[in-house]
Design a protein around this motif. Structure first.
Motif, PDB file in Angstrom:
ATOM      1  N   SER A   7       0.742  -1.118   0.009  1.00 40.72           N
ATOM      2  CA  SER A   7      -0.083  -0.117   0.178  1.00 40.72           C
ATOM      3  C   SER A   7       0.947   1.298  -0.080  1.00 40.72           C
ATOM      4  CB  SER A   7      -0.846   0.281   1.374  1.00 40.72           C
ATOM      5  OG  SER A   7      -1.591  -1.105   1.081  1.00 40.72           O
ATOM      6  N   ALA A   8       1.934   1.163   0.480  1.00 42.04           N
ATOM      7  CA  ALA A   8       2.793   2.242   0.231  1.00 42.04           C
ATOM      8  C   ALA A   8       3.898   2.529  -0.705  1.00 42.04           C
ATOM      9  CB  ALA A   8       3.621   2.618   1.709  1.00 42.04           C
ATOM     10  N   SER A   9       4.588   1.386  -0.931  1.00 40.18           N
ATOM     11  CA  SER A   9       5.725   1.477  -1.823  1.00 40.18           C
ATOM     12  C   SER A   9       5.162   1.108  -3.243  1.00 40.18           C
ATOM     13  CB  SER A   9       6.734   0.319  -1.635  1.00 40.18           C
ATOM     14  OG  SER A   9       6.324  -0.791  -1.681  1.00 40.18           O
ATOM     15  N   ARG A  10       3.905   0.649  -3.205  1.00 41.14           N
ATOM     16  CA  ARG A  10       3.429   0.100  -4.569  1.00 41.14           C
ATOM     17  C   ARG A  10       4.053  -0.977  -5.246  1.00 41.14           C
ATOM     18  NH1 ARG A  10      -1.217   0.484  -3.873  1.00 41.14           N
ATOM     19  NH2 ARG A  10      -1.593   0.306  -6.006  1.00 41.14           N
ATOM     20  N   LYS A  11       4.872  -1.707  -4.389  1.00 40.81           N
ATOM     21  CA  LYS A  11       5.804  -2.861  -5.213  1.00 40.81           C
ATOM     22  C   LYS A  11       4.986  -4.180  -5.102  1.00 40.81           C
ATOM     23  CE  LYS A  11      10.371  -0.990  -4.203  1.00 40.81           C
ATOM     24  NZ  LYS A  11      11.739  -0.951  -3.621  1.00 40.81           N
ATOM     25  N   ARG A  12       4.947  -5.069  -5.795  1.00 40.73           N
ATOM     26  CA  ARG A  12       4.480  -6.239  -6.079  1.00 40.73           C
ATOM     27  C   ARG A  12       4.969  -7.431  -4.507  1.00 40.73           C
ATOM     28  NH1 ARG A  12       4.357 -10.676 -10.814  1.00 40.73           N
ATOM     29  NH2 ARG A  12       2.877 -12.138  -9.651  1.00 40.73           N
ATOM     30  N   ILE A  13       4.087  -7.766  -3.826  1.00 43.88           N
ATOM     31  CA  ILE A  13       4.616  -8.488  -2.706  1.00 43.88           C
ATOM     32  C   ILE A  13       4.028  -9.917  -2.793  1.00 43.88           C
ATOM     33  CG2 ILE A  13       4.485  -6.509  -1.279  1.00 43.88           C
ATOM     34  CD1 ILE A  13       1.720  -8.667  -0.926  1.00 43.88           C
ATOM     35  N   THR A  14       3.762 -10.391  -3.966  1.00 47.35           N
ATOM     36  CA  THR A  14       3.290 -11.787  -3.981  1.00 47.35           C
ATOM     37  C   THR A  14       4.381 -12.930  -3.370  1.00 47.35           C
ATOM     38  OG1 THR A  14       1.979 -11.401  -5.882  1.00 47.35           O
ATOM     39  CG2 THR A  14       2.375 -13.590  -5.472  1.00 47.35           C
ATOM     40  N   ASN A  15       3.948 -13.582  -2.403  1.00 46.00           N
ATOM     41  CA  ASN A  15       4.931 -14.673  -1.839  1.00 46.00           C
ATOM     42  C   ASN A  15       6.129 -13.912  -1.008  1.00 46.00           C
ATOM     43  OD1 ASN A  15       3.380 -16.754  -2.915  1.00 46.00           O
ATOM     44  ND2 ASN A  15       4.605 -16.946  -4.950  1.00 46.00           N
ATOM     45  N   THR A  16       5.824 -12.814  -0.662  1.00 49.87           N
ATOM     46  CA  THR A  16       6.935 -12.062   0.220  1.00 49.87           C
ATOM     47  C   THR A  16       6.802 -12.571   1.705  1.00 49.87           C
ATOM     48  OG1 THR A  16       7.031 -10.405  -1.329  1.00 49.87           O
ATOM     49  CG2 THR A  16       7.769  -9.903   0.792  1.00 49.87           C
ATOM     50  N   VAL A  17       7.836 -13.082   2.569  1.00 47.71           N
ATOM     51  CA  VAL A  17       7.785 -13.456   3.640  1.00 47.71           C
ATOM     52  C   VAL A  17       7.648 -12.148   4.687  1.00 47.71           C
ATOM     53  CG1 VAL A  17       9.067 -14.286   5.684  1.00 47.71           C
ATOM     54  CG2 VAL A  17       9.226 -15.376   3.439  1.00 47.71           C
ATOM     55  N   GLY A  18       6.620 -12.306   5.449  1.00 49.70           N
ATOM     56  CA  GLY A  18       6.505 -11.200   6.636  1.00 49.70           C
ATOM     57  C   GLY A  18       5.416  -9.986   6.052  1.00 49.70           C
ATOM     58  N   THR A  19       4.450 -10.361   5.178  1.00 50.24           N
ATOM     59  CA  THR A  19       3.767  -9.570   4.382  1.00 50.24           C
ATOM     60  C   THR A  19       2.584  -9.547   5.300  1.00 50.24           C
ATOM     61  OG1 THR A  19       4.543  -9.668   2.249  1.00 50.24           O
ATOM     62  CG2 THR A  19       2.261  -8.860   2.534  1.00 50.24           C
ATOM     63  N   ALA A  20       1.844  -8.195   5.624  1.00 52.17           N
ATOM     64  CA  ALA A  20       0.754  -8.420   6.462  1.00 52.17           C
ATOM     65  C   ALA A  20      -0.472  -7.658   5.642  1.00 52.17           C
ATOM     66  CB  ALA A  20       0.864  -7.414   7.751  1.00 52.17           C
ATOM     67  N   ARG A  21      -1.790  -8.267   5.721  1.00 47.99           N
ATOM     68  CA  ARG A  21      -2.787  -7.805   4.940  1.00 47.99           C
ATOM     69  C   ARG A  21      -3.890  -7.466   5.973  1.00 47.99           C
ATOM     70  NH1 ARG A  21      -3.704 -11.841   0.012  1.00 47.99           N
ATOM     71  NH2 ARG A  21      -5.319 -10.134  -0.581  1.00 47.99           N
ATOM     72  N   PHE A  22      -4.701  -6.384   5.979  1.00 48.86           N
ATOM     73  CA  PHE A  22      -5.569  -6.229   6.858  1.00 48.86           C
ATOM     74  C   PHE A  22      -6.603  -4.874   6.412  1.00 48.86           C
ATOM     75  CE2 PHE A  22      -1.898  -3.701   7.895  1.00 48.86           C
ATOM     76  CZ  PHE A  22      -2.336  -2.323   7.905  1.00 48.86           C
ATOM     77  N   LYS A  23      -7.921  -4.963   6.791  1.00 42.61           N
ATOM     78  CA  LYS A  23      -8.618  -4.008   6.603  1.00 42.61           C
ATOM     79  C   LYS A  23      -8.207  -2.726   7.242  1.00 42.61           C
ATOM     80  CE  LYS A  23     -11.826  -6.641   4.169  1.00 42.61           C
ATOM     81  NZ  LYS A  23     -11.955  -6.426   2.798  1.00 42.61           N
ATOM     82  N   CYS A  24      -8.841  -1.471   6.554  1.00 41.40           N
ATOM     83  CA  CYS A  24      -8.373  -0.201   7.001  1.00 41.40           C
ATOM     84  C   CYS A  24      -9.098  -0.380   8.673  1.00 41.40           C
ATOM     85  CB  CYS A  24      -9.213   0.748   6.098  1.00 41.40           C
ATOM     86  SG  CYS A  24      -9.088   2.424   6.739  1.00 41.40           S
ATOM     87  N   PRO A  25      -8.305   0.276   9.328  1.00 43.91           N
ATOM     88  CA  PRO A  25      -8.893   0.476  10.838  1.00 43.91           C
ATOM     89  C   PRO A  25      -9.776   1.280  11.005  1.00 43.91           C
ATOM     90  CG  PRO A  25      -6.572   0.877  10.773  1.00 43.91           C
ATOM     91  CD  PRO A  25      -7.074   0.691   9.308  1.00 43.91           C
ATOM     92  N   ALA A  26     -10.037   2.409  10.004  1.00 40.23           N
ATOM     93  CA  ALA A  26     -11.113   3.517  10.326  1.00 40.23           C
ATOM     94  C   ALA A  26     -12.129   3.021   9.544  1.00 40.23           C
ATOM     95  CB  ALA A  26     -10.493   4.717   9.566  1.00 40.23           C
TER      96      ALA A  26
END
Length: 56
Positions: A7-26
């Protein structure tokens, strides 16, 4: 295969270790995706729907 981007760097993260995906807290409507590196350096991200910015 779905193309998932940090969401910040716009780099592809498929199969990247340590990736977090979550819904907007707001609004809870949009998914935020963060790589381990972007979380470690506390890079800011913004929700595309409501504009919420984190990390705070």
């Amino acid at each position: 295969m779905e193309k998932i981007l940090d969401s910040a760097s716009r780099k592809r993260i498929t199969n990247t270790v340590g990736t977090a995906r979550f819904k907007c807290p707001a609004c809870g409507k949009h998914e935020i995706v963060r790589t381990r590196h972007m979380r470690q350096i506390a890079a800011k991200y913004a929700c595309p729907g409501c504009g919420f910015e984190g990390p705070n």
